[in-house]
Structure formats: structure tokens, C-alpha cells
Design an enzyme around this catalytic site. Structure first.
Site, PDB file in Angstrom:
ATOM      1  N   ARG A  67       0.845  -1.203   0.000  1.00 53.77           N
ATOM      2  CA  ARG A  67       0.000   0.000   0.000  1.00 53.77           C
ATOM      3  C   ARG A  67       0.873   1.244   0.000  1.00 53.77           C
ATOM      4  NH1 ARG A  67      -4.992   2.263   2.578  1.00 53.77           N
ATOM      5  NH2 ARG A  67      -4.969   4.369   1.737  1.00 53.77           N
TER       6      ARG A  67
ATOM      7  N   ASP B  83      -9.271  -0.954   7.622  1.00 53.32           N
ATOM      8  CA  ASP B  83      -9.754   0.068   8.550  1.00 53.32           C
ATOM      9  C   ASP B  83     -10.369  -0.566   9.794  1.00 53.32           C
ATOM     10  OD1 ASP B  83      -9.169   2.286   6.914  1.00 53.32           O
ATOM     11  OD2 ASP B  83     -11.045   2.043   5.816  1.00 53.32           O
TER      12      ASP B  83
ATOM     13  N   ASP C  31      -6.601  -1.844   1.751  1.00 57.65           N
ATOM     14  CA  ASP C  31      -6.989  -0.864   2.772  1.00 57.65           C
ATOM     15  C   ASP C  31      -7.590  -1.663   3.921  1.00 57.65           C
ATOM     16  OD1 ASP C  31      -7.538   1.647   3.901  1.00 57.65           O
ATOM     17  OD2 ASP C  31      -9.509   1.754   2.980  1.00 57.65           O
TER      18      ASP C  31
ATOM     19  N   ARG D  89      -5.525   1.496  -4.407  1.00 56.71           N
ATOM     20  CA  ARG D  89      -4.653   0.893  -3.397  1.00 56.71           C
ATOM     21  C   ARG D  89      -4.675  -0.630  -3.493  1.00 56.71           C
ATOM     22  NH1 ARG D  89      -9.069   3.574   0.273  1.00 56.71           N
ATOM     23  NH2 ARG D  89      -8.757   4.955  -1.437  1.00 56.71           N
TER      24      ARG D  89
END
Length: 164
Positions: free
Chosen positions: A84, A98, A96, A93
Site C-alpha cells: 500500500r 480500517d 486498505d 490501493r
């Protein structure tokens, strides 16, 4: 003491599904993280206006002995390990990861806000999250019935495989 948490995981570069699966494996191999379940995988349009390929997204339920800050650090380390880069805000990307929710905690720190501040606005988060938790804690005390997520999601495939 173990904490239940939810992670959003997405990819729109390279072999997206393989990248997501590799991310699950790296997270699960981390001491203090047990990946418990995965939602199904959805294909979604990118958010943010930058021209880029469609994403594959899923949500993971984990059990963790890590603090929220340590969990975030591990998510960022997985992103870095899988290539990334952060060149364009909301740009393409490889992966990811989160932190969407950390038990029933509300956390507001530099670099970490839980529940994730925009999750209730994003169909690519809410659809898979609701597969794992029918009434998740959302920002500002909202509940799932109050959420009005935007964006189109298309079912892509079954849940990601959980290493055992």
C-alpha cells in the site's frame, strides 16, 4: 481479556481477491488477533472522484487482545507489507484495512476514530458489516436503522477463508 472488533478490508489493484485473502492471513497470524468471521465479498464503485478500478470489499469480525492503537498499527503494517502506498487521497490501493469498531468503545485520537466516522455513509461497509452484526454501533450514537449508506454494491463471492 478479548475484545470483539470489526475491520473493513478492500482492494482495487492487482489480484484483488488474492490480496484480500493474503491480508486475512497476515492479520490472523498476528499474535493477539483471531479472525473469527468474514462477510461475503462485494464489488463496489470507488469513492472520492479519482478515476480508478472497482474495489472488492469485505468486513472481518475479529477477537483481539490488542489495544485499539495496537490493532490500528497492525492494520497499517499489513497494508505496508502488501504494498500500500498513499500517493493520492482516496486513490487506488493494493489494500486498505480500517478499524470500523472496537467493542462498544468510542475513541477519538490522532489517526484513530472509532466507530469509523464515515462507515454509516458507505454501502460498501454497511452491507458486509450487517451480515456479521445486525445492529452495529455507529458514529454519533446512530444505529443501523438510522444509516443511509451511499453507493452501489454487487455481490462478488463467498466469505474470505479464515485460516485455522
Amino acid at each position: 481479556m478479548s475484545t470483539r472488533a470489526f475491520l473493513g478490508i478492500g482492494s482495487n489493484l492487482g489480484d484483488r481477491l488474492e490480496t484480500l485473502q493474503h491480508g486475512v492471513g497476515l492479520l490472523h497470524a498476528t499474535p493477539g488477533i483471531d479472525v473469527v468471521a468474514s462477510s461475503r465479498v462485494y464489488e463496489t464503485d470507488p469513492v472520492g472522484g479519482v478515476e480508478q478500478p472497482d474495489f472488492l470489499n469485505a468486513v472481518l469480525e475479529i477477537s483481539t487482545d490488542l489495544s485499539a492503537e495496537e490493532l490500528l498499527a497492525r492494520c497499517l503494517a499489513v497494508e505496508a507489507e502488501l504494498g500500500r502506498t498513499r500517493e493520492i487521497h482516496w486513490g487506488p490501493r493494493t489494500i486498505d484495512v480500517d478499524v470500523l469498531g472496537y467493542d462498544e468503545a468510542t475513541i477519538t485520537e490522532a489517526g484513530l476514530v472509532v466507530p469509523h466516522p464515515r462507515m454509516h455513509e458507505r454501502a460498501f461497509v454497511m452491507m458486509p458489516l450487517l451480515e456479521l452484526e445486525p445492529d452495529p454501533m455507529l458514529p454519533d450514537g446512530l444505529r443501523a436503522a438510522d444509516a443511509e449508506p451511499n453507493g452501489e454494491v454487487r455481490l462478488f463471492g463467498p466469505p474470505l477463508e479464515i485460516p485455522r
